[in-house]
Design an enzyme around this catalytic site. Structure first.
Site, mmCIF file in Angstrom:
data_model
loop_
_atom_site.group_PDB
_atom_site.id
_atom_site.type_symbol
_atom_site.label_atom_id
_atom_site.label_comp_id
_atom_site.label_asym_id
_atom_site.label_seq_id
_atom_site.Cartn_x
_atom_site.Cartn_y
_atom_site.Cartn_z
ATOM 1 N N GLU A 71 0.835 -1.212 0.000
ATOM 2 C CA GLU A 71 0.000 0.000 0.000
ATOM 3 C C GLU A 71 0.862 1.252 0.000
ATOM 4 O OE1 GLU A 71 -3.074 -0.059 -0.490
ATOM 5 O OE2 GLU A 71 -3.830 -1.989 0.187
ATOM 6 N N ARG A 114 0.443 3.777 -3.209
ATOM 7 C CA ARG A 114 -0.199 5.078 -2.960
ATOM 8 C C ARG A 114 0.836 6.195 -2.805
ATOM 9 N NH1 ARG A 114 -5.834 3.838 0.096
ATOM 10 N NH2 ARG A 114 -5.780 1.593 -0.112
ATOM 11 N N ASP A 148 -4.768 -9.976 -8.139
ATOM 12 C CA ASP A 148 -5.019 -8.988 -9.198
ATOM 13 C C ASP A 148 -3.827 -8.239 -9.797
ATOM 14 O OD1 ASP A 148 -4.752 -7.552 -6.806
ATOM 15 O OD2 ASP A 148 -6.717 -6.615 -6.877
ATOM 16 N N GLU A 191 -12.365 -0.048 -10.068
ATOM 17 C CA GLU A 191 -11.926 -0.978 -11.133
ATOM 18 C C GLU A 191 -12.852 -1.009 -12.354
ATOM 19 O OE1 GLU A 191 -12.067 -1.771 -7.890
ATOM 20 O OE2 GLU A 191 -9.926 -1.851 -7.422
ATOM 21 N N THR A 237 -1.196 0.745 -10.241
ATOM 22 C CA THR A 237 -2.470 0.133 -9.840
ATOM 23 C C THR A 237 -3.310 1.067 -8.967
ATOM 24 O OG1 THR A 237 -3.463 -1.937 -9.085
ATOM 25 C CG2 THR A 237 -1.669 -1.040 -7.736
#
Ligand code: DMJ
Length: 602
Positions: free
Chosen positions: A216, A220, A349, A483, A576
C-alpha cells in the site's frame, strides 16, 4: 484489495480472511504432491556481484537508448518550481554529455509534449460531464481539508479523520498524496499547492509508528510521488519517494528476496499477516512493486531498487505453477507456494496487471515481463474465464482444482488489462483478448445495473438461478472502488464505443445518489438497499472516504470524459492506484538521472 482485511471489523464489512474451505479441501494441510521451485543457495557474495554486474549492463543499455533520443525537455510548468531537478553532467561522463556545455540536463524531446492538464473534449456533453466530475473532486477534497486535513482518510458522515491499519498508526496524509495528481490533471492549482506544501513540510516517514503495508505504501505514496515528480520536475517529490522506499527495503531481506508484507519504519522489523497461509507473502503485494521501483532507479541512478524487484521476478519465474496457475501465497523463507487459491481479484489482481504494465512502462523492452504476462493471461483464459448461461463473461477463482464461480469487484480491472494487452501487441491472442475485455467490462457493468443503487457489489456470483449478483451479505458492500470505471476508461480509449461513456455517466449518478453526503463521499454497506440510505453512522453508509476515490475513481471518470490527448495511453501507464508513470523512451517527462547512473557505472 486486501488492505482492509487486517482490520476489517471496525472499518467496513469485509469477508473473513481467505480459504478455510480450501484448507479443509486439502485435508487441513497443504497438498504435499505439488512440486515447488527449488531454491538454490549459491555464495551470496557471488550472487550480489553478479546482480550488480547485470544491473549495470542493463542500465548501460537504458542510458544508451535514452541518449539517442535526447533533445530539449519541455517542462509542464516551467516557472512553477525554480529549483526543479537538474541533472548536471561531469567530465567523467563525456560519452553521456549531450550538450557540450558541461552542465547539460539530459533533456529529452521524444515526441509531442505530454498533455497533463486541459484536454477538454470537443463533445459538449462530454465536456459538461467532465466538469461535473471535477465538482465531485472538489467536494471530496474540500471535505477532507475541512474535517480531516493531515489525517489519512476522511469519515464523511461523522466528519472526522480516519485511519485504516494499512497506513500504520500515524497521520500521514494518505488522501493528500493519493489525490495530488488528480488535482493537477484537473487544473486545481490552489488545491495542488496546498497539498504540495503539506507534503514538503509534514510528510515524514520517520514519524511513522507501527507496521505499514509495503504494498500500500508503494502504490499510494511512492506511486503518487513519482507521478508528481514526473509531472513537475520538483526534486522534493523524488527525495520523499527515495526516503520512503529506503524505509521499505528491510522487508526484502529474506532468503528468497520475496518481501514481507509489513514493515516497521522505525525499526525495520518485518513480518507477514498472521492469516496469510502460514506466514506467506501475497502474490498481488510482492508482485506490485516493479513499476515504481524500476522507475525510481532510473530517476535516481541507484540500481538497488531495480535489483530488489528483479530478484522477485527472477525467483517466481523459476517456480513451477500448480496446474499452470499462480497461487496467491508464497512463503518468503521456504520459497514454496501456500494454499492453492488463484484469483484475478483480491490477493492476485495487480500481479498480473504489473507484468503487462511494466513491459509497457519500459518502452516494451522488458521482455521477461511480457512473456510471463502472455503465459499467465493465456492460462487464466483457458482455466478461469467462463461464460454464463446468459452469455456473461467472467473470471472465476480456483481453489485446489475446484472452480468457484465468483468474481470480485477488484477483478473488474481485467477488462482494461486484456484490452490493453490486445491493443499493444497484435498477435494471435489479440482478437480473443479484446473479446474477453469487452465481455468482462460488460459483466462488471451488469453487476452495477442489477443492483438497486446501480452500484456494484464487492463480489458477485454465477449460479443456475443468479448471475452477476452478490449472494452473501458480506459481499454486498461498495467502498467507492474504481476498477469497473478503470475498464470503462481504457475500453473507451481503445474502442471509442459510446456505451463506455454512457456507463460512466450512470456511475456518476449512482455515486451522487447513494454515496454523496454533506461531508464528502461514503461507501455503502448494501448496494441492493436503497431505502435506508439516508441513515447516518451505523446505517447503510460505511462512513469512509477511501483515498483511492480521489486517486482513482474520480481520475478515471474525469479522463473518460476528456480528450484522448490528456494523459495519453501512448505516453503514460497507470500504476495500480491510477498514478500515471511515464513510458521510457517515449515520454518527455521521464527525467532519468544520467549523472548518477553513469557515476555508478564508472
Ligand atoms: C486500490 O488501492 C488499488 O487499485 C489496488 O490495486 C486495489 N485496491 C484499491 C481500489 O479498489
Amino acid at each position: 484489495m486486501r488492505k482492509q482485511v487486517q482490520k476489517a471489523a471496525e472499518e467496513i464489512v469485509l469477508p473473513p480472511p481467505p480459504e478455510p474451505e480450501a484448507i479443509a479441501a486439502a485435508g487441513g494441510k497443504i497438498n504435499p504432491n505439488i512440486k515447488h521451485g527449488v531454491i538454490d543457495k549459491p555464495d551470496p557474495h557471488r550472487v550480489a556481484e553478479l546482480e550488480n554486474f547485470q544491473a549495470q549492463i542493463e542500465l548501460d543499455e537504458e542510458i544508451e537508448k535514452i541518449r539517442k533520443n535526447q533533445e530539449t525537455q519541455v517542462l509542464a510548468k516551467p516557472n512553477m518550481y525554480p529549483n526543479k531537478d537538474k541533472v548536471v553532467s561531469t567530465s567523467s561522463q563525456k560519452s553521456l554529455d549531450l550538450n557540450n556545455n558541461g552542465i547539460a540536463i539530459p533533456e529529452q524531446k521524444l515526441g509531442e509534449a505530454p498533455v497533463i492538464q486541459g484536454g477538454q473534449d470537443k463533445d459538449a456533453v462530454a465536456a459538461e460531464r467532465r466538469d461535473f466530475v471535477k465538482g465531485m473532486m472538489l467536494h471530496a477534497w474540500d471535505s477532507y481539508v475541512k474535517y480531516a486535513w493531515g489525517k489519512n482518510e476522511l469519515r464523511p458522515v461523522s466528519m472526522r479523520g480516519h485511519s485504516a491499519s494499512i497506513f500504520g498508526s500515524a497521520s500521514m496524509g494518505a488522501t493528500i498524496v493519493d489525490a495530488m495528481d488528480t488535482l493537477y490533471i484537473m487544473g486545481l492549482d490552489n488545491e495542488f499547492e496546498r497539498g504540495r506544501e503539506w507534503i514538503n513540510s509534514q510528510l515524514d516517514m520517520n514519524k511513522m509508528t507501527g507496521d505499514v503495508s509495503v504494498f500500500e505504501t508503494n502504490i499510494r505514496y511512492v506511486g503518487g510521488l513519482l507521478t508528481l515528480y514526473s509531472f513537475t520536475g520538483d526534486p522534493m517529490f523524488k527525495e520523499k519517494s527515495v526516503h520512503i522506499v529506503d524505509k521499505l527495503l528491510p522487508a526484502f531481506n529474506t532468503p528468497t528476496g520475496i518481501p514481507y508484507a509489513l514493515v516497521n519504519m522505525q525499526t525495520g522489523s518485518s513480518k507477514n499477516f498472521g492469516w496469510a497461509s502460514g506466514g506467506s507473502s501475497i502474490l498481488s503485494e510482492f508482485g506490485t512493486l516493479h513499476m515504481e521501483f524500476t522507475y525510481l532507479s532510473d530517476i535516481t541512478g541507484n540500481p538497488i531498487y531495480k535489483q530488489k524487484v528483479d530478484k522477485i521476478r527472477d525467483f517466481i519465474s523459476k517456480l513451477e505453477r500448480p496446474a499452470r496457475l499462480y497461487p496467491n501465497y508464497l512463503h518468503p523463507k521456504t520459497g514454496k507456494w501456500g494454499q492453492q487459491h488463484t484469483s484475478v481479484g483480491a490477493l492476485g489482481d495487480s500481479f498480473y496487471e504489473y507484468l503487462l504494465k511494466e513491459w509497457l512502462r519500459s518502452g516494451k523492452s522488458d521482455n521477461q515481463a511480457k512473456e510471463l504476462f502472455d503465459e499467465a493471461a493465456k492460462d487464466i483464459e483457458d482455466k478461469l474465464v467462463k461464460v454464463s448461461p446468459h452469455g456473461l463473461t467472467y473470471i472465476a477463482e480456483m481453489k485446489y482444482n475446484r472452480l468457484e464461480h465468483k468474481m470480485d469487484h477488484l477483478a473488474c480491472f481485467a477488462g482494461g488489462m486484456y484490452g490493453l494487452a490486445a491493443h499493444e501487441e497484435k498477435d494471435g491472442n489479440s482478437d480473443r483478448w479484446m473479446k474477453i475485455a469487452e465481455g468482462i467490462t460488460k459483466t462488471c457493468h451488469e453487476s452495477y445495473d442489477r443492483s438497486d443503487t446501480k452500484l456494484g457489489p464487492e463480489a458477485f456470483r454465477f449460479t443456475e438461478s443468479s448471475e452477476a449478483k452478490a449472494l452473501k451479505q458480506n459481499e454486498k458492500y461498495y467502498i467507492l472502488r474504481p476498477e469497473t470505471f478503470e475498464s470503462y476508461f481504457i475500453m473507451w480509449r481503445l474502442t471509442k464505443d459510446q456505451k463506455y461513456r454512457d456507463w460512466g455517466w450512470e456511475a456518476v449518478q449512482a455515486l451522487e445518489n447513494s454515496c454523496k453526503v454533506d461531508g464528502g463521499y461514503t461507501g455503502v454497506r448494501d448496494v441492493y438497499q436503497v431505502r435506508q440510505m439516508d441513515r447516518q453512522v451505523g446505517g447503510m453508509k460505511d462512513d469512509v472516504q477511501q483515498s483511492f476515490f480521489l486517486a482513482e475513481t474520480l481520475k478515471y471518470l474525469y479522463l473518460l470524459f476528456s480528450d484522448d490527448s490528456l494523459i495519453s495511453l501512448d505516453q503514460w501507464v497507470f500504476n495500480t492506484e491510477a498514478h500515471p508513470l511515464p513510458i521510457r523512451g517515449v515520454n518527455n517527462f521521464y527525467r532519468p538521472n544520467i549523472e548518477k547512473t553513469s557515476e555508478k557505472l564508472n
